[in-house]
Write a protein that holds these residues in place. Structure first.
Motif, PDB file in Angstrom:
ATOM      1  N   PRO A 207      35.889 -36.539 101.261  1.00 49.28           N
ATOM      2  CA  PRO A 207      36.281 -35.736 102.422  1.00 49.28           C
ATOM      3  C   PRO A 207      36.894 -34.425 101.948  1.00 49.28           C
ATOM      4  N   ALA A 208      36.673 -33.349 102.686  1.00 41.75           N
ATOM      5  CA  ALA A 208      37.133 -32.032 102.253  1.00 41.75           C
ATOM      6  C   ALA A 208      38.640 -31.990 102.052  1.00 41.75           C
ATOM      7  N   ASP A 209      39.386 -32.693 102.920  1.00 40.91           N
ATOM      8  CA  ASP A 209      40.847 -32.663 102.800  1.00 40.91           C
ATOM      9  C   ASP A 209      41.316 -33.400 101.546  1.00 40.91           C
ATOM     10  N   VAL A 210      40.571 -34.406 101.125  1.00 47.24           N
ATOM     11  CA  VAL A 210      40.928 -35.159  99.919  1.00 47.24           C
ATOM     12  C   VAL A 210      40.526 -34.391  98.665  1.00 47.24           C
ATOM     13  N   ALA A 211      39.379 -33.714  98.705  1.00 47.34           N
ATOM     14  CA  ALA A 211      38.886 -32.976  97.539  1.00 47.34           C
ATOM     15  C   ALA A 211      39.903 -31.943  97.060  1.00 47.34           C
ATOM     16  N   GLU A 212      40.668 -31.394  97.982  1.00 46.30           N
ATOM     17  CA  GLU A 212      41.647 -30.359  97.634  1.00 46.30           C
ATOM     18  C   GLU A 212      42.834 -30.911  96.846  1.00 46.30           C
ATOM     19  N   ILE A 213      43.115 -32.201  97.013  1.00 44.28           N
ATOM     20  CA  ILE A 213      44.355 -32.741  96.436  1.00 44.28           C
ATOM     21  C   ILE A 213      44.143 -33.627  95.208  1.00 44.28           C
ATOM     22  N   LEU A 214      42.890 -33.883  94.840  1.00 43.24           N
ATOM     23  CA  LEU A 214      42.652 -34.780  93.706  1.00 43.24           C
ATOM     24  C   LEU A 214      43.184 -34.209  92.392  1.00 43.24           C
ATOM     25  N   LEU A 215      43.004 -32.903  92.168  1.00 38.99           N
ATOM     26  CA  LEU A 215      43.475 -32.312  90.912  1.00 38.99           C
ATOM     27  C   LEU A 215      44.998 -32.379  90.786  1.00 38.99           C
ATOM     28  N   PRO A 216      45.792 -31.936  91.775  1.00 36.49           N
ATOM     29  CA  PRO A 216      47.246 -32.069  91.611  1.00 36.49           C
ATOM     30  C   PRO A 216      47.702 -33.512  91.471  1.00 36.49           C
ATOM     31  N   ALA A 217      47.030 -34.449  92.154  1.00 37.50           N
ATOM     32  CA  ALA A 217      47.398 -35.860  92.014  1.00 37.50           C
ATOM     33  C   ALA A 217      47.157 -36.336  90.583  1.00 37.50           C
ATOM     34  N   ALA A 218      45.969 -36.010  90.040  1.00 39.21           N
ATOM     35  CA  ALA A 218      45.652 -36.404  88.668  1.00 39.21           C
ATOM     36  C   ALA A 218      46.575 -35.715  87.672  1.00 39.21           C
ATOM     37  N   MET A 219      46.944 -34.496  87.957  1.00 37.64           N
ATOM     38  CA  MET A 219      47.816 -33.729  87.064  1.00 37.64           C
ATOM     39  C   MET A 219      49.193 -34.374  86.962  1.00 37.64           C
ATOM     40  N   ILE A 220      49.731 -34.813  88.094  1.00 37.85           N
ATOM     41  CA  ILE A 220      51.045 -35.472  88.104  1.00 37.85           C
ATOM     42  C   ILE A 220      50.994 -36.769  87.299  1.00 37.85           C
ATOM     43  N   ILE A 221      49.957 -37.569  87.531  1.00 33.99           N
ATOM     44  CA  ILE A 221      49.810 -38.832  86.809  1.00 33.99           C
ATOM     45  C   ILE A 221      49.654 -38.584  85.311  1.00 33.99           C
ATOM     46  N   TYR A 222      48.834 -37.591  84.964  1.00 30.05           N
ATOM     47  CA  TYR A 222      48.564 -37.287  83.563  1.00 30.05           C
ATOM     48  C   TYR A 222      49.832 -36.852  82.836  1.00 30.05           C
ATOM     49  N   ARG A 223      50.708 -36.110  83.504  1.00 31.76           N
ATOM     50  CA  ARG A 223      51.979 -35.689  82.897  1.00 31.76           C
ATOM     51  C   ARG A 223      52.824 -36.899  82.507  1.00 31.76           C
ATOM     52  N   PHE A 224      52.860 -37.909  83.384  1.00 27.35           N
ATOM     53  CA  PHE A 224      53.650 -39.108  83.083  1.00 27.35           C
ATOM     54  C   PHE A 224      53.020 -39.908  81.951  1.00 27.35           C
TER      55      PHE A 224
END
Length: 332
Positions: A264-281
Protein backbone atom coordinates in the motif's frame (compact mmCIF):
# COMPACT_ATOMS: atom_id res chain seq x y z
CA UNK A 1 -26.81 -21.45 17.26
CA UNK A 2 -24.24 -18.93 15.97
CA UNK A 3 -21.18 -18.16 18.05
CA UNK A 4 -20.86 -14.88 19.91
CA UNK A 5 -18.64 -12.43 18.05
CA UNK A 6 -16.62 -9.43 19.17
CA UNK A 7 -14.76 -6.76 17.21
CA UNK A 8 -11.96 -4.23 17.68
CA UNK A 9 -11.53 -1.05 15.64
CA UNK A 10 -8.10 0.57 15.78
CA UNK A 11 -7.97 4.13 14.46
CA UNK A 12 -4.24 3.96 13.90
CA UNK A 13 -1.98 6.81 12.90
CA UNK A 14 -1.24 5.17 9.56
CA UNK A 15 -4.55 3.41 8.84
CA UNK A 16 -7.88 2.49 10.49
CA UNK A 17 -8.29 -1.26 10.92
CA UNK A 18 -11.01 -3.59 12.15
CA UNK A 19 -10.83 -7.20 13.34
CA UNK A 20 -13.84 -9.43 14.01
CA UNK A 21 -13.43 -12.59 16.07
CA UNK A 22 -15.40 -15.45 17.55
CA UNK A 23 -14.57 -17.78 20.42
CA UNK A 24 -11.81 -20.25 19.72
CA UNK A 25 -10.08 -22.96 21.81
CA UNK A 26 -9.65 -22.08 25.51
CA UNK A 27 -11.59 -18.86 25.00
CA UNK A 28 -8.91 -17.41 22.73
CA UNK A 29 -10.43 -15.10 20.08
CA UNK A 30 -10.29 -16.57 16.56
CA UNK A 31 -10.16 -13.83 13.93
CA UNK A 32 -12.63 -14.34 11.09
CA UNK A 33 -12.41 -10.99 9.28
CA UNK A 34 -9.81 -8.23 9.00
CA UNK A 35 -10.34 -4.92 7.22
CA UNK A 36 -7.87 -2.09 6.58
CA UNK A 37 -8.58 1.37 5.16
CA UNK A 38 -6.20 3.90 3.61
CA UNK A 39 -6.19 7.05 5.72
CA UNK A 40 -3.09 8.41 7.44
CA UNK A 41 -4.22 10.70 10.25
CA UNK A 42 -0.62 10.92 11.43
CA UNK A 43 0.29 12.98 8.35
CA UNK A 44 -2.09 15.67 9.63
CA UNK A 45 -1.05 15.54 13.27
CA UNK A 46 2.72 15.24 12.86
CA UNK A 47 2.80 18.08 10.31
CA UNK A 48 0.07 20.47 11.48
CA UNK A 49 -0.77 19.37 15.05
CA UNK A 50 -4.46 19.03 14.13
CA UNK A 51 -6.59 16.58 12.17
CA UNK A 52 -8.19 18.31 9.18
CA UNK A 53 -11.89 18.53 8.42
CA UNK A 54 -11.33 16.45 5.29
CA UNK A 55 -9.59 13.65 7.23
CA UNK A 56 -12.33 13.63 9.87
CA UNK A 57 -14.97 13.26 7.18
CA UNK A 58 -13.10 10.40 5.50
CA UNK A 59 -12.57 8.71 8.87
CA UNK A 60 -16.25 8.87 9.78
CA UNK A 61 -17.26 7.49 6.38
CA UNK A 62 -14.86 4.58 6.89
CA UNK A 63 -16.20 3.92 10.38
CA UNK A 64 -19.73 3.79 8.97
CA UNK A 65 -18.52 1.12 6.50
CA UNK A 66 -17.01 -0.80 9.42
CA UNK A 67 -20.34 -0.46 11.23
CA UNK A 68 -22.15 -2.04 8.28
CA UNK A 69 -19.78 -5.00 8.50
CA UNK A 70 -20.50 -5.31 12.24
CA UNK A 71 -24.20 -5.55 11.41
CA UNK A 72 -23.54 -8.24 8.78
CA UNK A 73 -21.68 -10.34 11.36
CA UNK A 74 -24.24 -9.58 14.09
CA UNK A 75 -21.55 -8.16 16.36
CA UNK A 76 -23.01 -6.53 19.45
CA UNK A 77 -19.83 -6.03 21.47
CA UNK A 78 -17.07 -3.97 19.95
CA UNK A 79 -14.42 -1.47 21.00
CA UNK A 80 -13.14 1.58 19.12
CA UNK A 81 -9.76 3.05 20.07
CA UNK A 82 -7.41 5.69 18.70
CA UNK A 83 -3.65 5.99 19.08
CA UNK A 84 -1.00 8.71 18.80
CA UNK A 85 -2.38 10.69 15.83
CA UNK A 86 -5.58 11.44 17.73
CA UNK A 87 -3.87 11.46 21.13
CA UNK A 88 -1.47 14.24 20.11
CA UNK A 89 -3.91 16.28 17.98
CA UNK A 90 -4.77 19.66 19.45
CA UNK A 91 -8.37 19.16 18.30
CA UNK A 92 -8.72 15.61 19.65
CA UNK A 93 -11.88 16.40 21.65
CA UNK A 94 -13.53 17.78 18.52
CA UNK A 95 -12.48 14.68 16.57
CA UNK A 96 -13.99 12.37 19.20
CA UNK A 97 -17.20 14.41 19.28
CA UNK A 98 -17.46 14.28 15.49
CA UNK A 99 -17.01 10.49 15.50
CA UNK A 100 -19.75 10.12 18.10
CA UNK A 101 -22.10 12.50 16.28
CA UNK A 102 -21.75 11.04 12.79
CA UNK A 103 -21.28 7.33 13.53
CA UNK A 104 -22.80 6.72 16.97
CA UNK A 105 -19.52 5.11 18.01
CA UNK A 106 -17.73 6.10 21.20
CA UNK A 107 -13.98 6.17 20.67
CA UNK A 108 -11.47 5.96 23.50
CA UNK A 109 -7.97 7.36 23.14
CA UNK A 110 -5.36 4.91 24.37
CA UNK A 111 -2.47 6.19 26.42
CA UNK A 112 0.98 5.13 25.32
CA UNK A 113 1.21 2.61 28.17
CA UNK A 114 -2.19 1.09 27.31
CA UNK A 115 -1.19 0.73 23.68
CA UNK A 116 2.02 -1.07 24.63
CA UNK A 117 0.15 -3.33 27.07
CA UNK A 118 -2.05 -4.64 24.26
CA UNK A 119 0.99 -5.23 22.03
CA UNK A 120 2.74 -7.13 24.84
CA UNK A 121 -0.40 -9.17 25.44
CA UNK A 122 -0.41 -10.32 21.80
CA UNK A 123 3.31 -10.98 21.83
CA UNK A 124 3.21 -13.11 24.97
CA UNK A 125 0.24 -15.15 23.73
CA UNK A 126 1.16 -15.69 20.06
CA UNK A 127 4.96 -15.68 19.84
CA UNK A 128 5.89 -19.27 20.68
CA UNK A 129 9.43 -18.43 21.81
CA UNK A 130 8.42 -15.50 24.02
CA UNK A 131 8.86 -17.18 27.40
CA UNK A 132 12.22 -18.66 26.51
CA UNK A 133 13.53 -15.40 25.06
CA UNK A 134 12.55 -13.15 27.99
CA UNK A 135 14.01 -15.65 30.47
CA UNK A 136 17.36 -14.62 29.05
CA UNK A 137 18.30 -11.04 28.22
CA UNK A 138 16.00 -9.39 25.70
CA UNK A 139 15.10 -6.03 24.20
CA UNK A 140 11.65 -5.50 22.69
CA UNK A 141 11.26 -2.68 20.16
CA UNK A 142 7.63 -1.67 19.81
CA UNK A 143 7.59 0.47 16.67
CA UNK A 144 4.62 2.76 16.25
CA UNK A 145 3.81 5.45 13.72
CA UNK A 146 4.43 8.21 16.26
CA UNK A 147 6.88 6.73 18.75
CA UNK A 148 8.86 3.65 19.73
CA UNK A 149 8.80 1.89 23.08
CA UNK A 150 12.03 0.18 24.06
CA UNK A 151 11.78 -2.39 26.87
CA UNK A 152 14.44 -4.59 28.41
CA UNK A 153 13.75 -8.01 29.92
CA UNK A 154 15.71 -10.47 32.04
CA UNK A 155 14.76 -13.54 34.10
CA UNK A 156 11.30 -13.50 32.57
CA UNK A 157 10.38 -9.98 33.77
CA UNK A 158 10.52 -6.49 32.34
CA UNK A 159 13.30 -4.42 33.90
CA UNK A 160 12.49 -1.05 32.43
CA UNK A 161 10.84 0.66 29.49
CA UNK A 162 11.34 3.97 27.71
CA UNK A 163 9.37 5.84 25.06
CA UNK A 164 10.94 7.97 22.32
CA UNK A 165 8.96 10.07 19.82
CA UNK A 166 10.69 8.47 16.88
CA UNK A 167 7.92 6.59 15.12
CA UNK A 168 8.39 5.59 11.48
CA UNK A 169 5.60 7.83 10.14
CA UNK A 170 6.78 10.80 12.21
CA UNK A 171 10.32 10.36 10.82
CA UNK A 172 9.01 9.82 7.28
CA UNK A 173 7.01 13.04 7.40
CA UNK A 174 9.92 14.95 8.92
CA UNK A 175 12.16 14.05 5.98
CA UNK A 176 9.57 13.89 3.17
CA UNK A 177 10.46 17.31 1.73
CA UNK A 178 14.18 16.66 2.00
CA UNK A 179 13.76 13.45 0.00
CA UNK A 180 12.65 15.42 -3.05
CA UNK A 181 15.55 17.88 -2.80
CA UNK A 182 18.54 15.80 -1.72
CA UNK A 183 20.13 12.56 -2.84
CA UNK A 184 21.60 12.11 0.64
CA UNK A 185 18.32 12.26 2.53
CA UNK A 186 18.63 8.63 3.73
CA UNK A 187 22.02 9.39 5.28
CA UNK A 188 20.62 12.48 7.00
CA UNK A 189 17.64 10.45 8.24
CA UNK A 190 19.95 7.76 9.57
CA UNK A 191 22.07 10.34 11.40
CA UNK A 192 18.97 11.90 12.91
CA UNK A 193 17.67 8.53 14.13
CA UNK A 194 21.11 7.73 15.53
CA UNK A 195 21.28 11.03 17.43
CA UNK A 196 17.91 10.28 19.05
CA UNK A 197 18.84 6.73 20.04
CA UNK A 198 22.49 7.13 21.05
CA UNK A 199 21.53 8.99 24.22
CA UNK A 200 19.52 6.02 25.50
CA UNK A 201 21.02 3.85 28.21
CA UNK A 202 18.25 1.35 28.38
CA UNK A 203 20.20 -1.84 28.43
CA UNK A 204 23.58 -2.28 30.04
CA UNK A 205 23.45 -5.64 31.79
CA UNK A 206 24.10 -8.31 29.19
CA UNK A 207 27.85 -8.49 29.90
CA UNK A 208 28.78 -11.87 28.40
CA UNK A 209 26.33 -12.19 25.53
CA UNK A 210 24.16 -9.85 23.43
CA UNK A 211 20.45 -9.67 24.24
CA UNK A 212 17.78 -11.17 22.05
CA UNK A 213 16.11 -8.51 19.91
CA UNK A 214 12.38 -8.55 19.14
CA UNK A 215 10.71 -5.98 16.87
CA UNK A 216 6.92 -5.60 16.83
CA UNK A 217 4.50 -3.11 15.32
CA UNK A 218 1.23 -2.79 13.45
CA UNK A 219 2.80 -2.19 10.04
CA UNK A 220 5.79 -4.53 10.36
CA UNK A 221 3.76 -7.26 8.67
CA UNK A 222 4.68 -5.66 5.35
CA UNK A 223 8.36 -5.59 6.32
CA UNK A 224 8.04 -9.30 7.16
CA UNK A 225 6.68 -10.02 3.69
CA UNK A 226 9.43 -7.98 2.00
CA UNK A 227 11.97 -9.96 4.06
CA UNK A 228 10.44 -13.30 2.99
CA UNK A 229 8.86 -14.18 6.35
CA UNK A 230 5.63 -15.41 4.80
CA UNK A 231 4.32 -17.85 7.41
CA UNK A 232 3.19 -16.90 10.92
CA UNK A 233 5.82 -19.20 12.42
CA UNK A 234 8.59 -17.54 10.38
CA UNK A 235 9.83 -14.97 12.88
CA UNK A 236 13.64 -14.95 12.81
CA UNK A 237 15.76 -12.77 10.53
CA UNK A 238 19.54 -13.05 10.66
CA UNK A 239 21.74 -9.95 10.85
CA UNK A 240 23.01 -10.69 7.34
CA UNK A 241 19.46 -10.96 5.98
CA UNK A 242 18.41 -7.74 7.71
CA UNK A 243 21.42 -5.90 6.32
CA UNK A 244 20.56 -7.12 2.81
CA UNK A 245 16.94 -6.06 3.34
CA UNK A 246 18.07 -2.63 4.53
CA UNK A 247 20.33 -2.20 1.49
CA UNK A 248 17.44 -3.13 -0.82
CA UNK A 249 15.20 -0.51 0.79
CA UNK A 250 17.89 2.13 0.33
CA UNK A 251 17.90 1.40 -3.41
CA UNK A 252 14.16 1.28 -4.13
CA UNK A 253 11.62 4.09 -4.07
CA UNK A 254 8.21 3.97 -2.37
CA UNK A 255 6.66 3.96 -5.85
CA UNK A 256 8.66 0.83 -6.76
CA UNK A 257 7.43 -0.87 -3.59
CA UNK A 258 3.84 -0.08 -4.50
CA UNK A 259 4.03 -1.00 -8.19
CA UNK A 260 6.29 -4.06 -8.04
CA UNK A 261 5.87 -5.44 -4.52
CA UNK A 262 2.19 -4.78 -3.83
CA UNK A 263 2.76 -2.50 -0.86
CA UNK A 264 0.00 0.00 0.00
CA UNK A 265 1.26 3.50 -0.81
CA UNK A 266 1.00 4.64 2.81
CA UNK A 267 3.09 1.67 3.98
CA UNK A 268 5.72 2.01 1.23
CA UNK A 269 6.66 5.43 2.61
CA UNK A 270 7.47 4.14 6.09
CA UNK A 271 9.33 0.87 5.44
CA UNK A 272 12.77 2.52 5.16
CA UNK A 273 12.60 4.48 8.46
CA UNK A 274 11.21 1.39 10.21
CA UNK A 275 14.06 -0.78 8.90
CA UNK A 276 16.57 1.94 9.73
CA UNK A 277 15.48 2.07 13.39
CA UNK A 278 15.66 -1.72 13.72
CA UNK A 279 19.04 -1.85 11.96
CA UNK A 280 20.50 0.73 14.38
CA UNK A 281 19.60 -1.48 17.35
CA UNK A 282 20.94 -4.60 15.69
CA UNK A 283 24.30 -2.89 15.14
CA UNK A 284 24.38 -1.25 18.57
CA UNK A 285 23.92 -4.48 20.49
CA UNK A 286 25.83 -6.70 18.03
CA UNK A 287 23.11 -9.34 17.89
CA UNK A 288 23.19 -12.21 15.41
CA UNK A 289 19.63 -11.54 14.28
CA UNK A 290 16.20 -10.58 15.50
CA UNK A 291 12.64 -11.82 15.80
CA UNK A 292 9.79 -10.06 13.96
CA UNK A 293 6.59 -11.85 15.04
CA UNK A 294 3.32 -11.10 13.24
CA UNK A 295 0.98 -9.06 15.44
CA UNK A 296 -1.62 -6.28 15.44
CA UNK A 297 -2.98 -3.96 18.12
CA UNK A 298 -6.47 -5.22 17.29
CA UNK A 299 -5.48 -8.71 18.41
CA UNK A 300 -4.58 -7.36 21.85
CA UNK A 301 -7.89 -5.54 22.11
CA UNK A 302 -9.75 -8.72 21.20
CA UNK A 303 -7.79 -10.76 23.76
CA UNK A 304 -8.59 -8.22 26.43
CA UNK A 305 -12.29 -8.28 25.51
CA UNK A 306 -12.21 -12.10 25.43
CA UNK A 307 -11.33 -12.18 29.13
CA UNK A 308 -14.95 -11.22 29.80
CA UNK A 309 -16.72 -12.36 26.64
CA UNK A 310 -15.12 -15.83 26.37
CA UNK A 311 -13.48 -16.26 29.82
CA UNK A 312 -10.05 -16.23 28.18
CA UNK A 313 -7.08 -16.37 30.58
CA UNK A 314 -3.69 -15.13 29.31
CA UNK A 315 -0.70 -17.32 30.18
CA UNK A 316 1.68 -14.47 31.04
CA UNK A 317 1.25 -12.28 34.13
CA UNK A 318 1.58 -8.71 32.82
CA UNK A 319 0.80 -7.19 36.21
CA UNK A 320 3.99 -8.80 37.50
CA UNK A 321 5.90 -7.04 34.69
CA UNK A 322 4.56 -3.69 35.87
CA UNK A 323 5.64 -4.41 39.44
CA UNK A 324 9.08 -5.50 38.26
CA UNK A 325 9.51 -2.27 36.26
CA UNK A 326 8.39 -0.20 39.24
CA UNK A 327 10.96 -1.90 41.50
CA UNK A 328 13.75 -1.23 39.00
CA UNK A 329 12.75 2.44 38.73
CA UNK A 330 12.82 2.72 42.53
CA UNK A 331 16.31 1.17 42.67
CA UNK A 332 17.60 3.57 40.03
Amino acid sequence: MSKKRIAAIDIGSNAPKMMIAEEGPDGRPRIIETLRATLSLGVDTYNNQIISESSMSRLCNQLLLFKQKLTEYQVKEYRVVATSAVREALNRDFVLARISQLTGMECEVLSNSEERYFHNLVLSETFSEYREVVKQSAIILDLGAGSIQISSYADGRRLMSQNVKLGYLRVSELFSQLQARSGDFSQVMNEYIGSQLDALELYDSYNNSPPALIAVGNDLGYLRVFAGLLEADDTYLSATALEALYERLLRVTPLDLTLHHGMPADVAEILLPAAMIIYRFLKQYKVAGLYIPAMQLGQGLLMDMAKTAFHFRPAHDHDADLLSSARMMALR
